[in-house]
Design a protein around this motif. Structure first.
Motif, PDB file in Angstrom:
ATOM      1  N   ALA A 195      28.149  94.555  20.493  1.00  0.00           N
ATOM      2  CA  ALA A 195      29.338  93.955  19.883  1.00  0.00           C
ATOM      3  C   ALA A 195      28.944  93.096  18.689  1.00  0.00           C
ATOM      4  N   ARG A 196      27.861  92.348  18.829  1.00  0.00           N
ATOM      5  CA  ARG A 196      27.379  91.506  17.731  1.00  0.00           C
ATOM      6  C   ARG A 196      27.002  92.353  16.516  1.00  0.00           C
ATOM      7  N   GLY A 197      26.404  93.512  16.773  1.00  0.00           N
ATOM      8  CA  GLY A 197      26.043  94.405  15.677  1.00  0.00           C
ATOM      9  C   GLY A 197      27.261  94.910  14.921  1.00  0.00           C
ATOM     10  N   LEU A 198      28.332  95.271  15.638  1.00  0.00           N
ATOM     11  CA  LEU A 198      29.556  95.738  14.992  1.00  0.00           C
ATOM     12  C   LEU A 198      30.207  94.612  14.175  1.00  0.00           C
ATOM     13  N   ILE A 199      30.160  93.406  14.731  1.00  0.00           N
ATOM     14  CA  ILE A 199      30.714  92.254  14.012  1.00  0.00           C
ATOM     15  C   ILE A 199      29.896  91.960  12.749  1.00  0.00           C
ATOM     16  N   THR A 200      28.575  92.057  12.858  1.00  0.00           N
ATOM     17  CA  THR A 200      27.710  91.839  11.692  1.00  0.00           C
ATOM     18  C   THR A 200      28.054  92.823  10.577  1.00  0.00           C
ATOM     19  N   ALA A 201      28.263  94.090  10.958  1.00  0.00           N
ATOM     20  CA  ALA A 201      28.634  95.101   9.963  1.00  0.00           C
ATOM     21  C   ALA A 201      29.999  94.782   9.366  1.00  0.00           C
ATOM     22  N   TRP A 202      30.946  94.344  10.195  1.00  0.00           N
ATOM     23  CA  TRP A 202      32.289  93.974   9.713  1.00  0.00           C
ATOM     24  C   TRP A 202      32.198  92.850   8.694  1.00  0.00           C
ATOM     25  N   LYS A 203      31.360  91.865   8.964  1.00  0.00           N
ATOM     26  CA  LYS A 203      31.201  90.742   8.036  1.00  0.00           C
ATOM     27  C   LYS A 203      30.556  91.200   6.732  1.00  0.00           C
ATOM     28  N   MET A 204      29.608  92.137   6.814  1.00  0.00           N
ATOM     29  CA  MET A 204      28.957  92.651   5.602  1.00  0.00           C
ATOM     30  C   MET A 204      29.947  93.401   4.713  1.00  0.00           C
ATOM     31  N   ASN A 206      32.909  92.592   4.212  1.00  0.00           N
ATOM     32  CA  ASN A 206      33.484  91.478   3.430  1.00  0.00           C
ATOM     33  C   ASN A 206      34.936  91.727   3.017  1.00  0.00           C
ATOM     34  N   SER A 207      35.744  92.076   4.002  1.00  0.00           N
ATOM     35  CA  SER A 207      37.190  92.182   3.786  1.00  0.00           C
ATOM     36  C   SER A 207      37.858  91.646   5.044  1.00  0.00           C
ATOM     37  N   PRO A 208      38.240  90.355   5.049  1.00  0.00           N
ATOM     38  CA  PRO A 208      38.680  89.678   6.272  1.00  0.00           C
ATOM     39  C   PRO A 208      39.831  90.347   7.018  1.00  0.00           C
ATOM     40  N   LYS A 209      40.681  91.089   6.325  1.00  0.00           N
ATOM     41  CA  LYS A 209      41.822  91.725   6.984  1.00  0.00           C
ATOM     42  C   LYS A 209      41.520  93.145   7.468  1.00  0.00           C
ATOM     43  N   ALA A 210      40.340  93.641   7.159  1.00  0.00           N
ATOM     44  CA  ALA A 210      39.964  94.994   7.589  1.00  0.00           C
ATOM     45  C   ALA A 210      39.680  95.006   9.095  1.00  0.00           C
ATOM     46  N   VAL A 211      39.774  96.193   9.703  1.00  0.00           N
ATOM     47  CA  VAL A 211      39.624  96.330  11.161  1.00  0.00           C
ATOM     48  C   VAL A 211      38.368  97.131  11.503  1.00  0.00           C
ATOM     49  N   ILE A 212      37.983  97.045  12.762  1.00  0.00           N
ATOM     50  CA  ILE A 212      36.969  97.931  13.326  1.00  0.00           C
ATOM     51  C   ILE A 212      37.709  99.061  14.030  1.00  0.00           C
ATOM     52  N   LEU A 213      37.385 100.279  13.676  1.00  0.00           N
ATOM     53  CA  LEU A 213      38.048 101.445  14.253  1.00  0.00           C
ATOM     54  C   LEU A 213      37.152 102.079  15.312  1.00  0.00           C
ATOM     55  N   PHE A 214      37.662 102.190  16.529  1.00  0.00           N
ATOM     56  CA  PHE A 214      36.995 102.950  17.583  1.00  0.00           C
ATOM     57  C   PHE A 214      37.515 104.380  17.496  1.00  0.00           C
ATOM     58  N   LEU A 215      36.640 105.319  17.148  1.00  0.00           N
ATOM     59  CA  LEU A 215      37.016 106.726  17.102  1.00  0.00           C
ATOM     60  C   LEU A 215      36.907 107.287  18.512  1.00  0.00           C
ATOM     61  N   VAL A 216      38.030 107.698  19.103  1.00  0.00           N
ATOM     62  CA  VAL A 216      38.059 108.071  20.521  1.00  0.00           C
ATOM     63  C   VAL A 216      38.586 109.486  20.704  1.00  0.00           C
ATOM     64  N   GLU A 217      38.377 110.020  21.901  1.00  0.00           N
ATOM     65  CA  GLU A 217      38.868 111.351  22.255  1.00  0.00           C
ATOM     66  C   GLU A 217      40.372 111.311  22.510  1.00  0.00           C
ATOM     67  N   ASP A 218      40.996 112.488  22.498  1.00  0.00           N
ATOM     68  CA  ASP A 218      42.424 112.575  22.813  1.00  0.00           C
ATOM     69  C   ASP A 218      42.691 112.083  24.230  1.00  0.00           C
ATOM     70  N   ILE A 276      21.123  98.260  10.813  1.00  0.00           N
ATOM     71  CA  ILE A 276      22.074  98.259   9.704  1.00  0.00           C
ATOM     72  C   ILE A 276      21.268  98.342   8.411  1.00  0.00           C
ATOM     73  N   GLY A 277      21.638  99.264   7.555  1.00  0.00           N
ATOM     74  CA  GLY A 277      20.877  99.398   6.324  1.00  0.00           C
ATOM     75  C   GLY A 277      21.562 100.281   5.309  1.00  0.00           C
ATOM     76  N   THR A 278      20.927 100.400   4.150  1.00  0.00           N
ATOM     77  CA  THR A 278      21.381 101.299   3.095  1.00  0.00           C
ATOM     78  C   THR A 278      20.414 102.475   3.054  1.00  0.00           C
ATOM     79  N   SER A 279      20.555 103.319   2.042  1.00  0.00           N
ATOM     80  CA  SER A 279      19.670 104.481   1.945  1.00  0.00           C
ATOM     81  C   SER A 279      18.223 104.096   1.693  1.00  0.00           C
ATOM     82  N   ASP A 280      17.984 102.886   1.188  1.00  0.00           N
ATOM     83  CA  ASP A 280      16.605 102.496   0.870  1.00  0.00           C
ATOM     84  C   ASP A 280      16.206 101.126   1.404  1.00  0.00           C
ATOM     85  N   LYS A 281      17.052 100.514   2.248  1.00  0.00           N
ATOM     86  CA  LYS A 281      16.719  99.182   2.732  1.00  0.00           C
ATOM     87  C   LYS A 281      17.268  98.950   4.139  1.00  0.00           C
TER      88      LYS A 281
END
Length: 328
Positions: free
Chosen positions: A33-42, A44-56, A279-284
């Motif tokens: 959960a902390r990892g997902l939150i860290t990515a959300w903070k990176m 850097n859009s406070p109103k954006a959401v975390i989307l859980f992609l789930v099965e039907d 968490i990273g980019t293509s080169d870091k």
């Protein structure tokens, strides 16, 4: 994470408090959960959401809800929404600057609990949704790179001589990574694939035949390998499989507790998986940490051990002296 608490409670109630320290803590839930939150903070859009992609139809919803509740507890500012690939295909869209939008929400992070099996892409709509996700600015868990690295065919290619050297320059690191590989062999319709094919026919008990699928129930074992391969000898389908050396893990004696029957006392084998956050980019690499583990246990004579498939059970690690516990 929750099972460790249960096992510690049982050990305490059974009158063996001196053994509690032998059961290591498992902080996988809070760490992921902390990892997902860290990515959300990176993002850097406070109103954006975390989307859980789930099965039907989601059978593992309790586990997913634990993650959702933990995210809200750690960071009340972030909201979690649950959508399917079909939802994204029908109502998702990209803005001109590649922001992913769904039902009026901007998506910062996509946590994929779906999308690993061909059946989850029944039409072009779902494939288009996946492409839209990948083209978006949203941070994906996993990234397409890690998703592909989890497939058997890519793992087999990474095990080829000289391939790791393309990605890692440090010889010590290369040998360290290669040391965790077991034998992985291609079944392509070429000289190397034909040699692997004949090797499997000659001594099938030494190997496991694996397709590009996640979860239990898809592998082919032992005496079933020969007739299966004979049936696809001249088919392009055989290139979709790899041959892997069969791992012979240590055998322990334990209780299997499963629904609908009495606990079974017998010989078991276990598989330990480590949860990590990268968490990273293509080169870091920005963040890389181990956050917990999962132990799956099955009866030693059973081939498959998938928990969701009903073939194994979740377990907890109990640290002991291997010489008096296990036989190899």
């Amino acid at each position: 994470s929750q099972l460790v608490k249960q096992h510690k409670y049982v050990v305490q109630e059974a009158g063996f408090p001196q053994y509690l320290e032998n059961i290591p803590e498992n902080k996988a839930l809070s760490g992921l959960a902390r990892g997902l939150i860290t990515a959300w903070k990176m993002y850097n859009s406070p109103k954006a959401v975390i989307l859980f992609l789930v099965e039907d139809v989601t059978y593992n919803i309790c586990d997913q809800k634990f993650h959702e509740f933990e995210i809200r507890e750690q960071c009340p500012e972030v909201y979690v929404v649950r959508k399917t690939l079909t939802d994204l295909g029908k109502r998702g869209k990209l803005t001109e600057d590649k922001r992913l939008m769904i039902d009026g929400n901007e998506v910062a992070v996509i946590y994929m609990r779906c999308g690993y099996h061909p059946d989850q892409y029944p039409t072009e709509l779902e494939w288009d949704a996946r492409l839209m996700m990948e083209r978006s600015m949203a941070i994906k868990s996993p990234s397409i790179n890690y998703h592909l690295a989890g497939t058997k065919k890519v793992q087999q290619e990474l095990a080829r001589p000289g391939v790791l050297e393309k990605f890692l320059g440090d010889k010590a690191k290369i040998e360290s990574v290669r040391d965790i590989f077991t034998g992985l062999y291609p079944l392509d319709q070429d000289e190397l694939g034909d040699a692997t094919f004949e090797k499997a026919l000659k001594d099938p008990e030494k190997y496991v035949l694996k397709p590009q699928r996640e979860g239990g129930g898809n592998n082919v074992y032992g005496s079933h390998i020969k007739p299966f391969l004979e049936n696809i000898r001249n088919s392009e389908e055989r290139s979709a499989y790899i041959l892997m050396d069969k791992i012979e893990p240590p055998v322990t004696t334990n209780y299997m507790v499963r629904p609908g029957g009495q606990p079974y006392w017998g010989q078991c084998t276990s598989e330990l998986g480590i949860f990590g956050v990268v968490i990273g980019t293509s080169d870091k690499i920005i963040n890389n940490e181990q956050v917990g583990h999962m132990l799956r246990t099955k009866l030693s004579h059973v081939n498959e051990g998938g928990v969701a498939a009903g073939l194994g059970a979740l377990d907890s690690v109990f640290l002991v002296d291997a010489e008096r516990c296990c036989k190899i």
